[in-house]
Design a protein around this motif. Structure first.
Motif, PDB file in Angstrom:
ATOM      1  N   THR A  40      23.377 -10.992 -20.853  1.00  0.00           N
ATOM      2  CA  THR A  40      24.209  -9.937 -20.288  1.00  0.00           C
ATOM      3  C   THR A  40      25.216 -10.518 -19.301  1.00  0.00           C
ATOM      4  O   THR A  40      26.390 -10.122 -19.276  1.00  0.00           O
ATOM      5  CB  THR A  40      23.346  -8.862 -19.591  1.00  0.00           C
ATOM      6  OG1 THR A  40      22.371  -8.397 -20.522  1.00  0.00           O
ATOM      7  CG2 THR A  40      24.193  -7.690 -19.140  1.00  0.00           C
ATOM      8  N   ASP A  68      20.939  -2.877 -20.041  1.00  0.00           N
ATOM      9  CA  ASP A  68      22.066  -3.805 -20.120  1.00  0.00           C
ATOM     10  C   ASP A  68      23.386  -3.060 -20.092  1.00  0.00           C
ATOM     11  O   ASP A  68      24.325  -3.459 -19.401  1.00  0.00           O
ATOM     12  CB  ASP A  68      21.978  -4.660 -21.394  1.00  0.00           C
ATOM     13  CG  ASP A  68      20.895  -5.727 -21.293  1.00  0.00           C
ATOM     14  OD1 ASP A  68      20.436  -5.993 -20.169  1.00  0.00           O
ATOM     15  OD2 ASP A  68      20.529  -6.283 -22.332  1.00  0.00           O
ATOM     16  N   GLU A 123      25.034  -7.728 -28.016  1.00  0.00           N
ATOM     17  CA  GLU A 123      23.938  -8.428 -27.343  1.00  0.00           C
ATOM     18  C   GLU A 123      22.613  -7.943 -27.884  1.00  0.00           C
ATOM     19  O   GLU A 123      22.346  -6.744 -27.944  1.00  0.00           O
ATOM     20  CB  GLU A 123      23.978  -8.194 -25.825  1.00  0.00           C
ATOM     21  CG  GLU A 123      22.809  -8.924 -25.130  1.00  0.00           C
ATOM     22  CD  GLU A 123      22.687  -8.634 -23.642  1.00  0.00           C
ATOM     23  OE1 GLU A 123      23.665  -8.144 -23.043  1.00  0.00           O
ATOM     24  OE2 GLU A 123      21.604  -8.890 -23.087  1.00  0.00           O
TER      25      GLU A 123
END
Ligand SMILES: Nc1nc2c(ncn2[C@@H]2O[C@H](COP(=O)(O)OP(=O)(O)O)[C@@H](O)[C@H]2O)c(=O)[nH]1
Ligand SMILES: [Mg+2]
Lengths: 225, 224
Positions: A40, A68, A123
């Motif tokens: 992150t 996140d 991600e």
């Protein structure tokens, strides 16, 4: 049924490289790696670095919903409509590899909402060393490990370490504190990966994410060529 | 009968996004209503005879070729919770994507074009079954089985329930699943002549209410 044509995604699976109007869609980069390695933080740094020159967006795959995504929102690295959180049902690797439908939908929605984008960063929710992204979801993947996770991780290998398009060894600033041998990590990584690139970085250091950003720019130039 | 295609469509590994959903099991676990195999079985039985029956009849009707827009409206009318309607359309879009690439063809492409925001998942399930050469019974079985298979798998993850116990629950529900699929197909055939009001409208208020609470809370593992 009246058949006037709506936007219906990018053909069948969504992996197609062109939009329905024939232009090249956004480059999709996956970031995977163990929990806490700095995925992150790397995404945030990349957004800050690249946003003046590119139009970009982020998809997060949190284990617990929106952690996140909320971090990225708090840091205000991108406007909220450029950040989407996908939920993964306690199996983050499934969502990026075995059943990518929710992530494909998220990237398509981002482009629908924001207009054409250059780059989408996806991600993965931190998982183990075996998690990799499907080629149906991303065009290239970055695997992020850190020196505090143990300096034998490059030697141990695993699909992320050996096959990712870029391996990032993060938090080099911590090496003296955890007794990690950076030269050995670099040599082991090189042995595992042959020609594939490796970047050692500290986001706390002066250079920060610059080398990874340069790699992203290269990939993007190749993609858009 | 095209048994291999049925196995493929009913397989929990079919990549249509279901793995991120618990079918209300996560909310029930949090509320203490599912704590072990016995309470999982009770939960699943209730879901099968309500949401499962409705989904199975919608899927069967779609497989018979009923108008998807009308079926979608019927599904809306049978789903009070906005969060569940949202989830159903999201899963419908994801299933349509998987179906279009697995069984390419004009009918599913047309569905994506005419309904870009998606249709309730059972409606898409019926259309995909049709595209795969399957019939209304097959579609009904897929929907009925999925209505209990999803929560059972999720509960294994949520409670670390013994996976053999969870599979045993599904086996014990098999006769009920047969009956629900049969009822669903009969209702779907009626709906072809009498309209979508002939479809069952069984509902489980607690599933609807807890779906709303679940959607509003942070720190969840499953999207629904
Ligand atoms: N010392 C140091 N800490 C870092 C670095 N990169 C990230 N971190 C910290 O490591 C922690 C985990 O980072 P995060 O990006 O959330 O990891 P993720 O789970 O891989 O997404 C956070 O507290 C970051 O601030 C780095 O280069 N050096
Ligand atoms: Mg993270």
């Amino acid at each position: 049924m009246h058949l006037h044509r709506h936007h219906d995604g990018l053909g069948g699976s969504g992996a197609a490289a062109h939009r329905p109007d024939g232009t090249r869609r956004a480059l999709r980069l996956g970031l995977g790696g163990p929990v806490g390695s700095g995925k992150t933080a790397t995404v945030a740094a990349l957004c800050r670095q690249l946003r003046p020159e590119l139009s970009l967006a982020v998809v997060t795959n949190d284990i617990y919903t929106r952690e996140d995504a909320e971090f990225l929102l708090r840091e205000a690295v991108l406007p909220p409509e450029r950040i989407t959180a996908v939920e993964t049902g306690a199996c983050p690797h499934t969502a990026i590899r075995d059943d990518i439908s929710a992530n494909l939908e998220a990237v398509e929605e981002l482009e629908e909402r924001s207009g054409p984008l250059d780059l989408i960063l996806i991600e993965s929710g931190g998982d183990n060393l075996t998690a990799t992204f499907s080629r149906g979801l991303v065009d290239a993947q970055i695997f992020v490990i850190d020196v505090a996770g143990g300096d034998d991780i490059p030697r141990k290998g695993g699909p992320g370490v050996t096959t990712a398009d870029l391996l990032v060894v993060n938090k080099t600033d911590l090496a003296p504190h955890v007794g990690a041998d950076l030269a050995r990590m670099a040599a082991d990584a090189k042995a595992q990966r042959a020609e594939l690139p490796v970047v050692l970085q500290s986001l706390r250091g002066e250079a920060g994410v610059a080398e990874v950003a340069a790699w992203v720019r290269e990939r993007l130039a190749a993609w858009q060529a | 009968m095209n048994r291999a295609a049925l196995l493929l469509l009913a397989d929990g590994r079919f990549p249509a996004g279901g793995h991120a959903h618990s079918g209300g099991a996560e909310a029930a676990v949090r509320a203490g209503r599912i704590t072990d195999a016995a309470s999982l079985e009770a939960f699943c039985r209730g879901r099968l005879h309500t949401a499962g029956l409705v989904a199975a009849s919608l899927a069967a009707a779609a497989a018979l070729g009923a108008e998807p827009g009308e079926l979608d409206a019927a599904a809306d009318a049978r789903t009070p919770s906005p969060a569940l309607r949202d989830t159903a359309r999201r899963l419908g879009r994801q299933l349509l994507r998987a179906g279009r690439t697995t069984w390419p063809g004009g009918q599913l492409d047309a569905l994506a074009t005419v309904f870009p925001r998606g249709l309730h998942q059972p409606v898409v399930l019926g259309a995909v079954a049709r595209a795969a050469g399957l019939g209304p019974e097959d579609a009904a079985y897929c929907a009925a089985y999925e209505s209990v298979g999803g929560p059972a798998t999720a509960t294994v993850r949520l409670l670390s329930l013994d996976p053999f116990d969870a599979t045993g629950v599904l086996a014990r529900l098999a006769p009920d699943t047969d009956r629900v699929a049969g009822r669903a197909v009969r209702a779907a055939r009626e709906a072809l002549t009498d309209g979508v009001d002939a479809l069952p409208a069984a509902s489980a208020p607690l599933l609807e209410i807890s779906a709303e609470a679940h959607a509003a809370r942070g720190g969840r593992l499953f999207a629904s």
